[in-house]
Scaffold this motif. Structure first.
Motif, mmCIF file in Angstrom:
data_model
loop_
_atom_site.group_PDB
_atom_site.id
_atom_site.type_symbol
_atom_site.label_atom_id
_atom_site.label_comp_id
_atom_site.label_asym_id
_atom_site.label_seq_id
_atom_site.Cartn_x
_atom_site.Cartn_y
_atom_site.Cartn_z
ATOM 1 N N ALA A 3 8.672 -2.121 -0.221
ATOM 2 C CA ALA A 3 8.568 -3.566 -0.046
ATOM 3 C C ALA A 3 9.164 -4.274 -1.244
ATOM 4 C CB ALA A 3 7.107 -3.978 0.125
ATOM 5 N N ALA A 4 9.772 -5.426 -0.994
ATOM 6 C CA ALA A 4 10.336 -6.257 -2.058
ATOM 7 C C ALA A 4 9.884 -7.691 -1.837
ATOM 8 C CB ALA A 4 11.859 -6.171 -2.059
ATOM 9 N N LEU A 5 9.098 -8.216 -2.770
ATOM 10 C CA LEU A 5 8.635 -9.600 -2.716
ATOM 11 C C LEU A 5 9.508 -10.422 -3.660
ATOM 12 C CD1 LEU A 5 6.279 -7.955 -1.526
ATOM 13 C CD2 LEU A 5 4.701 -9.520 -2.667
ATOM 14 N N ILE A 6 10.218 -11.407 -3.106
ATOM 15 C CA ILE A 6 11.160 -12.196 -3.892
ATOM 16 C C ILE A 6 10.459 -13.459 -4.378
ATOM 17 C CG2 ILE A 6 13.376 -13.366 -3.905
ATOM 18 C CD1 ILE A 6 14.327 -11.472 -1.738
ATOM 19 N N GLN A 7 10.033 -13.433 -5.623
ATOM 20 C CA GLN A 7 9.320 -14.556 -6.230
ATOM 21 C C GLN A 7 10.348 -15.534 -6.801
ATOM 22 O OE1 GLN A 7 5.495 -14.025 -8.393
ATOM 23 N NE2 GLN A 7 6.673 -14.616 -10.196
ATOM 24 N N LEU A 8 10.762 -16.473 -5.966
ATOM 25 C CA LEU A 8 11.811 -17.414 -6.344
ATOM 26 C C LEU A 8 11.314 -18.454 -7.344
ATOM 27 C CD1 LEU A 8 13.298 -18.174 -2.815
ATOM 28 C CD2 LEU A 8 14.452 -16.942 -4.652
ATOM 29 N N ASP A 9 12.237 -18.964 -8.141
ATOM 30 C CA ASP A 9 11.959 -20.148 -8.937
ATOM 31 C C ASP A 9 11.951 -21.338 -7.981
ATOM 32 O OD1 ASP A 9 12.358 -22.555 -10.506
ATOM 33 O OD2 ASP A 9 12.876 -21.267 -12.185
ATOM 34 N N GLY A 10 10.884 -22.115 -8.001
ATOM 35 C CA GLY A 10 10.720 -23.195 -7.036
ATOM 36 C C GLY A 10 11.439 -24.482 -7.371
ATOM 37 N N GLY A 211 3.396 -18.153 -9.635
ATOM 38 C CA GLY A 211 4.015 -16.833 -9.639
ATOM 39 C C GLY A 211 2.958 -15.814 -9.253
ATOM 40 N N GLY A 212 2.944 -14.688 -9.965
ATOM 41 C CA GLY A 212 1.880 -13.714 -9.764
ATOM 42 C C GLY A 212 1.857 -13.070 -8.398
ATOM 43 N N SER A 213 3.017 -12.938 -7.747
ATOM 44 C CA SER A 213 3.054 -12.227 -6.472
ATOM 45 C C SER A 213 2.430 -10.853 -6.650
ATOM 46 C CB SER A 213 4.494 -12.088 -5.983
ATOM 47 O OG SER A 213 5.078 -13.357 -5.776
ATOM 48 N N LEU A 214 1.744 -10.366 -5.612
ATOM 49 C CA LEU A 214 1.068 -9.088 -5.775
ATOM 50 C C LEU A 214 0.948 -8.345 -4.462
ATOM 51 C CD1 LEU A 214 -2.776 -9.629 -6.340
ATOM 52 C CD2 LEU A 214 -1.281 -11.427 -5.514
ATOM 53 N N VAL A 215 0.788 -7.023 -4.630
ATOM 54 C CA VAL A 215 0.537 -6.120 -3.508
ATOM 55 C C VAL A 215 -0.787 -5.438 -3.782
ATOM 56 C CG1 VAL A 215 1.338 -4.111 -2.224
ATOM 57 C CG2 VAL A 215 3.000 -5.789 -3.074
ATOM 58 N N VAL A 216 -1.688 -5.504 -2.809
ATOM 59 C CA VAL A 216 -3.037 -4.966 -2.962
ATOM 60 C C VAL A 216 -3.266 -3.916 -1.888
ATOM 61 C CG1 VAL A 216 -5.476 -5.550 -3.210
ATOM 62 C CG2 VAL A 216 -3.733 -7.281 -3.698
ATOM 63 N N ASP A 217 -3.860 -2.779 -2.274
ATOM 64 C CA ASP A 217 -4.092 -1.712 -1.300
ATOM 65 C C ASP A 217 -5.414 -1.937 -0.563
ATOM 66 O OD1 ASP A 217 -6.252 -0.683 -2.766
ATOM 67 O OD2 ASP A 217 -5.187 1.115 -3.429
ATOM 68 N N PRO A 218 -5.728 -1.125 0.464
ATOM 69 C CA PRO A 218 -6.929 -1.359 1.276
ATOM 70 C C PRO A 218 -8.245 -1.185 0.529
ATOM 71 C CG PRO A 218 -5.357 0.027 2.455
ATOM 72 C CD PRO A 218 -4.876 -0.066 1.041
ATOM 73 N N TRP A 219 -8.222 -0.655 -0.694
ATOM 74 C CA TRP A 219 -9.421 -0.580 -1.527
ATOM 75 C C TRP A 219 -9.551 -1.782 -2.456
ATOM 76 C CZ3 TRP A 219 -13.419 2.269 -0.501
ATOM 77 C CH2 TRP A 219 -13.262 3.495 0.146
ATOM 78 N N GLY A 220 -8.569 -2.682 -2.407
ATOM 79 C CA GLY A 220 -8.605 -3.851 -3.271
ATOM 80 C C GLY A 220 -7.953 -3.642 -4.621
ATOM 81 N N ARG A 221 -7.249 -2.536 -4.780
ATOM 82 C CA ARG A 221 -6.572 -2.262 -6.050
ATOM 83 C C ARG A 221 -5.190 -2.908 -6.054
ATOM 84 N NH1 ARG A 221 -8.264 3.994 -5.433
ATOM 85 N NH2 ARG A 221 -6.856 3.683 -3.667
ATOM 86 N N VAL A 222 -4.875 -3.608 -7.132
ATOM 87 C CA VAL A 222 -3.548 -4.202 -7.277
ATOM 88 C C VAL A 222 -2.572 -3.098 -7.675
ATOM 89 C CG1 VAL A 222 -2.150 -5.864 -8.543
ATOM 90 C CG2 VAL A 222 -4.505 -6.437 -7.927
ATOM 91 N N VAL A 223 -1.627 -2.802 -6.804
ATOM 92 C CA VAL A 223 -0.672 -1.728 -7.078
ATOM 93 C C VAL A 223 0.624 -2.257 -7.669
ATOM 94 C CG1 VAL A 223 -1.674 -0.231 -5.317
ATOM 95 C CG2 VAL A 223 0.216 -1.738 -4.696
ATOM 96 N N ALA A 224 0.850 -3.552 -7.562
ATOM 97 C CA ALA A 224 2.026 -4.168 -8.187
ATOM 98 C C ALA A 224 1.760 -5.656 -8.320
ATOM 99 C CB ALA A 224 3.284 -3.929 -7.348
ATOM 100 N N GLU A 225 2.185 -6.230 -9.454
ATOM 101 C CA GLU A 225 1.946 -7.648 -9.689
ATOM 102 C C GLU A 225 3.075 -8.225 -10.536
ATOM 103 O OE1 GLU A 225 -1.764 -10.601 -10.934
ATOM 104 O OE2 GLU A 225 -1.836 -8.475 -11.473
ATOM 105 N N ALA A 226 3.570 -9.377 -10.114
ATOM 106 C CA ALA A 226 4.655 -10.043 -10.833
ATOM 107 C C ALA A 226 4.096 -10.894 -11.967
ATOM 108 C CB ALA A 226 5.458 -10.915 -9.873
ATOM 109 N N GLY A 227 4.990 -11.285 -12.869
ATOM 110 C CA GLY A 227 4.627 -12.211 -13.937
ATOM 111 C C GLY A 227 4.710 -13.643 -13.449
ATOM 112 N N THR A 228 4.947 -14.554 -14.376
ATOM 113 C CA THR A 228 4.969 -15.973 -14.025
ATOM 114 C C THR A 228 6.375 -16.516 -13.784
ATOM 115 O OG1 THR A 228 4.992 -16.575 -16.369
ATOM 116 C CG2 THR A 228 2.837 -16.429 -15.288
ATOM 117 N N GLY A 229 7.406 -15.720 -14.073
ATOM 118 C CA GLY A 229 8.773 -16.174 -13.865
ATOM 119 C C GLY A 229 9.378 -15.619 -12.594
#
Length: 262
Positions: A3-10, A211-229
Protein backbone atom coordinates in the motif's frame (compact mmCIF):
# COMPACT_ATOMS: atom_id res chain seq x y z
CA UNK A 1 -0.04 -6.45 -0.52
CA UNK A 2 1.84 -3.20 -0.91
CA UNK A 3 0.00 0.00 0.00
CA UNK A 4 1.09 3.57 -0.70
CA UNK A 5 -0.60 6.48 1.08
CA UNK A 6 0.18 9.77 -0.67
CA UNK A 7 0.21 12.47 2.00
CA UNK A 8 0.01 15.55 -0.20
CA UNK A 9 0.88 19.08 0.81
CA UNK A 10 -2.51 20.77 1.03
CA UNK A 11 -1.37 24.16 -0.27
CA UNK A 12 -3.69 25.59 -2.91
CA UNK A 13 -1.22 28.05 -4.39
CA UNK A 14 -0.91 26.29 -7.76
CA UNK A 15 -3.83 26.28 -10.24
CA UNK A 16 -6.21 23.32 -10.03
CA UNK A 17 -4.95 21.75 -13.26
CA UNK A 18 -1.37 21.76 -11.97
CA UNK A 19 -2.40 20.24 -8.65
CA UNK A 20 -4.28 17.49 -10.46
CA UNK A 21 -1.35 16.68 -12.74
CA UNK A 22 1.05 16.62 -9.81
CA UNK A 23 -1.15 14.25 -7.81
CA UNK A 24 -1.64 12.00 -10.82
CA UNK A 25 2.12 11.94 -11.33
CA UNK A 26 2.68 10.84 -7.74
CA UNK A 27 0.16 8.04 -8.27
CA UNK A 28 1.94 6.93 -11.44
CA UNK A 29 5.21 6.86 -9.50
CA UNK A 30 3.82 4.11 -7.26
CA UNK A 31 4.17 1.32 -9.82
CA UNK A 32 4.26 -1.96 -7.97
CA UNK A 33 1.79 -0.82 -5.33
CA UNK A 34 -1.48 -2.73 -5.08
CA UNK A 35 -3.39 -0.01 -3.22
CA UNK A 36 -2.75 3.73 -3.56
CA UNK A 37 -4.66 6.27 -1.47
CA UNK A 38 -5.03 10.05 -1.83
CA UNK A 39 -6.42 12.44 0.84
CA UNK A 40 -9.82 14.08 1.19
CA UNK A 41 -10.63 16.91 -1.25
CA UNK A 42 -6.97 17.20 -2.26
CA UNK A 43 -7.93 18.91 -5.54
CA UNK A 44 -10.46 21.39 -4.13
CA UNK A 45 -9.24 22.08 -0.60
CA UNK A 46 -11.09 20.56 2.32
CA UNK A 47 -10.89 23.83 4.25
CA UNK A 48 -11.31 26.24 1.33
CA UNK A 49 -15.09 26.38 1.58
CA UNK A 50 -15.29 29.83 -0.02
CA UNK A 51 -14.14 28.37 -3.36
CA UNK A 52 -16.30 25.26 -3.36
CA UNK A 53 -19.18 26.77 -5.32
CA UNK A 54 -16.75 27.46 -8.16
CA UNK A 55 -14.77 24.21 -8.08
CA UNK A 56 -17.61 21.69 -7.54
CA UNK A 57 -18.47 19.78 -10.72
CA UNK A 58 -20.13 16.58 -11.93
CA UNK A 59 -18.12 13.54 -10.92
CA UNK A 60 -17.29 12.62 -14.50
CA UNK A 61 -14.78 15.23 -15.59
CA UNK A 62 -11.10 16.15 -15.88
CA UNK A 63 -10.11 15.23 -12.31
CA UNK A 64 -11.66 11.77 -12.45
CA UNK A 65 -10.21 11.26 -15.95
CA UNK A 66 -6.72 12.03 -14.63
CA UNK A 67 -7.21 9.52 -11.83
CA UNK A 68 -8.45 6.89 -14.28
CA UNK A 69 -5.32 7.25 -16.43
CA UNK A 70 -3.06 7.14 -13.36
CA UNK A 71 -4.71 3.97 -12.06
CA UNK A 72 -4.28 2.29 -15.44
CA UNK A 73 -0.63 3.27 -15.75
CA UNK A 74 0.13 2.18 -12.20
CA UNK A 75 -1.97 -0.98 -12.34
CA UNK A 76 -3.31 -0.39 -8.83
CA UNK A 77 -6.55 -0.09 -6.95
CA UNK A 78 -6.70 3.68 -6.47
CA UNK A 79 -8.67 5.35 -3.73
CA UNK A 80 -8.65 8.78 -5.33
CA UNK A 81 -9.44 10.63 -2.12
CA UNK A 82 -12.65 12.63 -2.46
CA UNK A 83 -13.99 15.17 -4.93
CA UNK A 84 -16.65 17.87 -4.77
CA UNK A 85 -19.49 16.28 -6.74
CA UNK A 86 -22.22 18.59 -8.02
CA UNK A 87 -25.50 16.96 -9.05
CA UNK A 88 -27.91 18.27 -11.67
CA UNK A 89 -30.24 19.43 -8.89
CA UNK A 90 -27.49 21.66 -7.49
CA UNK A 91 -26.61 19.60 -4.43
CA UNK A 92 -22.89 19.15 -3.72
CA UNK A 93 -21.39 16.12 -2.00
CA UNK A 94 -17.95 15.24 -0.66
CA UNK A 95 -17.59 12.05 -2.70
CA UNK A 96 -14.83 9.46 -2.40
CA UNK A 97 -13.94 7.44 -5.50
CA UNK A 98 -12.26 4.05 -5.90
CA UNK A 99 -10.87 2.96 -9.27
CA UNK A 100 -9.67 -0.43 -10.42
CA UNK A 101 -6.39 -1.21 -12.22
CA UNK A 102 -8.26 -0.79 -15.51
CA UNK A 103 -9.39 2.70 -14.53
CA UNK A 104 -13.01 1.68 -14.09
CA UNK A 105 -14.97 3.18 -11.22
CA UNK A 106 -15.43 0.45 -8.60
CA UNK A 107 -17.22 2.46 -5.89
CA UNK A 108 -18.21 5.91 -4.73
CA UNK A 109 -19.00 7.08 -1.22
CA UNK A 110 -20.74 10.35 -0.35
CA UNK A 111 -19.53 11.49 3.06
CA UNK A 112 -22.24 10.95 5.64
CA UNK A 113 -20.91 13.01 8.56
CA UNK A 114 -20.15 16.64 7.63
CA UNK A 115 -17.89 18.68 9.88
CA UNK A 116 -18.60 22.23 10.98
CA UNK A 117 -21.41 22.28 13.57
CA UNK A 118 -23.86 24.06 11.23
CA UNK A 119 -21.06 25.98 9.48
CA UNK A 120 -18.46 25.18 6.81
CA UNK A 121 -18.92 21.73 5.32
CA UNK A 122 -22.08 21.08 7.32
CA UNK A 123 -23.70 24.21 5.88
CA UNK A 124 -22.52 23.93 2.27
CA UNK A 125 -22.61 20.22 1.44
CA UNK A 126 -25.39 17.66 1.34
CA UNK A 127 -25.04 14.59 3.56
CA UNK A 128 -24.56 11.18 2.02
CA UNK A 129 -26.97 8.44 3.06
CA UNK A 130 -25.40 5.16 1.96
CA UNK A 131 -22.43 3.25 3.33
CA UNK A 132 -20.04 1.83 0.75
CA UNK A 133 -17.82 -1.21 0.47
CA UNK A 134 -15.77 -2.50 -2.43
CA UNK A 135 -14.41 -5.98 -3.10
CA UNK A 136 -10.77 -5.64 -4.10
CA UNK A 137 -7.34 -7.10 -3.38
CA UNK A 138 -8.87 -10.33 -2.09
CA UNK A 139 -10.69 -8.47 0.67
CA UNK A 140 -13.66 -6.18 1.27
CA UNK A 141 -12.79 -2.55 1.89
CA UNK A 142 -15.08 -0.17 3.78
CA UNK A 143 -14.97 3.51 2.87
CA UNK A 144 -15.01 6.49 5.23
CA UNK A 145 -13.94 10.12 5.05
CA UNK A 146 -12.26 12.27 7.73
CA UNK A 147 -14.92 13.32 10.30
CA UNK A 148 -16.58 9.91 9.82
CA UNK A 149 -13.75 8.51 11.93
CA UNK A 150 -15.47 9.89 15.05
CA UNK A 151 -18.60 7.76 14.51
CA UNK A 152 -17.97 4.10 15.39
CA UNK A 153 -21.48 3.06 14.37
CA UNK A 154 -20.58 3.67 10.72
CA UNK A 155 -17.68 1.26 10.97
CA UNK A 156 -19.84 -1.38 12.66
CA UNK A 157 -22.26 -1.17 9.74
CA UNK A 158 -19.31 -1.66 7.40
CA UNK A 159 -18.18 -4.70 9.41
CA UNK A 160 -21.70 -6.13 9.22
CA UNK A 161 -21.40 -5.79 5.46
CA UNK A 162 -18.22 -7.79 5.44
CA UNK A 163 -15.50 -5.14 5.59
CA UNK A 164 -12.09 -6.41 6.68
CA UNK A 165 -10.24 -3.14 6.09
CA UNK A 166 -11.18 0.54 6.18
CA UNK A 167 -9.77 3.17 3.84
CA UNK A 168 -10.10 6.67 5.25
CA UNK A 169 -9.28 9.80 3.23
CA UNK A 170 -8.90 12.90 5.38
CA UNK A 171 -7.71 16.48 5.78
CA UNK A 172 -7.43 16.41 9.56
CA UNK A 173 -6.33 19.60 11.38
CA UNK A 174 -3.05 19.61 13.29
CA UNK A 175 -4.62 20.93 16.50
CA UNK A 176 -6.50 17.62 16.85
CA UNK A 177 -3.69 15.38 15.59
CA UNK A 178 -3.80 13.14 18.68
CA UNK A 179 -7.48 12.42 18.06
CA UNK A 180 -6.66 11.33 14.51
CA UNK A 181 -4.20 8.64 15.57
CA UNK A 182 -6.26 7.54 18.56
CA UNK A 183 -9.47 7.16 16.59
CA UNK A 184 -7.79 5.28 13.74
CA UNK A 185 -6.39 2.79 16.26
CA UNK A 186 -9.73 2.53 18.05
CA UNK A 187 -11.58 1.68 14.84
CA UNK A 188 -8.99 -1.02 14.11
CA UNK A 189 -9.18 -2.54 17.60
CA UNK A 190 -12.94 -2.57 18.04
CA UNK A 191 -13.63 -3.90 14.54
CA UNK A 192 -10.55 -6.14 14.19
CA UNK A 193 -9.79 -4.62 10.82
CA UNK A 194 -6.96 -2.95 8.95
CA UNK A 195 -7.13 0.84 8.77
CA UNK A 196 -5.47 2.81 5.96
CA UNK A 197 -5.83 6.48 6.93
CA UNK A 198 -4.42 9.05 4.50
CA UNK A 199 -4.30 12.74 5.40
CA UNK A 200 -2.81 15.96 4.08
CA UNK A 201 0.16 18.01 5.27
CA UNK A 202 1.02 21.71 5.17
CA UNK A 203 -1.34 24.65 5.59
CA UNK A 204 -4.59 25.22 3.72
CA UNK A 205 -6.90 28.22 3.96
CA UNK A 206 -5.16 29.19 7.18
CA UNK A 207 -5.56 25.74 8.74
CA UNK A 208 -2.48 23.73 9.66
CA UNK A 209 -3.00 20.12 8.60
CA UNK A 210 -1.98 17.16 10.72
CA UNK A 211 -0.27 14.85 8.25
CA UNK A 212 0.38 11.71 10.25
CA UNK A 213 -1.08 9.26 7.73
CA UNK A 214 -1.01 5.79 9.22
CA UNK A 215 -1.67 2.11 8.70
CA UNK A 216 -3.03 0.16 11.66
CA UNK A 217 -3.29 -3.63 11.89
CA UNK A 218 -6.33 -5.56 13.26
CA UNK A 219 -4.76 -5.59 16.76
CA UNK A 220 -4.53 -1.81 16.78
CA UNK A 221 -0.78 -1.68 16.23
CA UNK A 222 0.53 1.15 14.07
CA UNK A 223 2.67 -0.57 11.43
CA UNK A 224 3.53 2.59 9.50
CA UNK A 225 3.11 6.28 10.21
CA UNK A 226 4.02 9.42 8.29
CA UNK A 227 5.49 12.62 9.69
CA UNK A 228 3.98 16.07 9.39
CA UNK A 229 5.31 16.93 5.92
CA UNK A 230 4.45 15.73 2.45
CA UNK A 231 5.52 12.13 1.87
CA UNK A 232 4.47 8.79 0.45
CA UNK A 233 3.94 6.22 3.20
CA UNK A 234 4.67 2.74 1.85
CA UNK A 235 3.97 -0.50 3.69
CA UNK A 236 3.62 -4.23 3.03
CA UNK A 237 0.63 -5.83 4.74
CA UNK A 238 -1.29 -9.11 4.76
CA UNK A 239 -5.00 -8.37 4.53
CA UNK A 240 -5.66 -12.03 5.23
CA UNK A 241 -4.61 -11.57 8.86
CA UNK A 242 -8.09 -10.32 9.70
CA UNK A 243 -9.67 -13.77 9.51
CA UNK A 244 -7.10 -15.20 11.92
CA UNK A 245 -7.47 -12.36 14.40
CA UNK A 246 -11.26 -12.59 14.41
CA UNK A 247 -11.21 -16.36 14.76
CA UNK A 248 -8.59 -16.40 17.50
CA UNK A 249 -10.15 -13.57 19.54
CA UNK A 250 -13.85 -13.69 18.56
CA UNK A 251 -14.99 -10.51 20.29
CA UNK A 252 -17.33 -9.53 17.46
CA UNK A 253 -19.28 -12.74 18.10
CA UNK A 254 -20.23 -11.44 21.57
CA UNK A 255 -21.98 -8.30 20.35
CA UNK A 256 -25.46 -7.93 21.87
CA UNK A 257 -26.64 -4.94 19.82
CA UNK A 258 -26.84 -5.01 16.04
CA UNK A 259 -26.30 -2.10 13.69
CA UNK A 260 -29.06 0.49 13.87
CA UNK A 261 -29.22 0.88 10.10
CA UNK A 262 -29.64 -1.63 7.34
Amino acid sequence: MRAALIQLDGSLEAPLAERVERAAGLVRAQRGADLVVLPELWAHGAWATDSWAESAAPLEGPVLDALRHAARETGCVLHGGSLLERLADGRVFNTAVVLGPDGELLATYRKIHRFGFDAGEAAVLAAGEDVATVDALGSRLGLATCYDLRFPELFRVLVDRGAQAFVVAASWPAKRREHWSLLARARAVEDQAWVFACGQAGTQAGVELAGGSLVVDPWGRVVAEAGTGEQVLEVEVDLGEVEGVRAGFPVLRDRRLSSATD
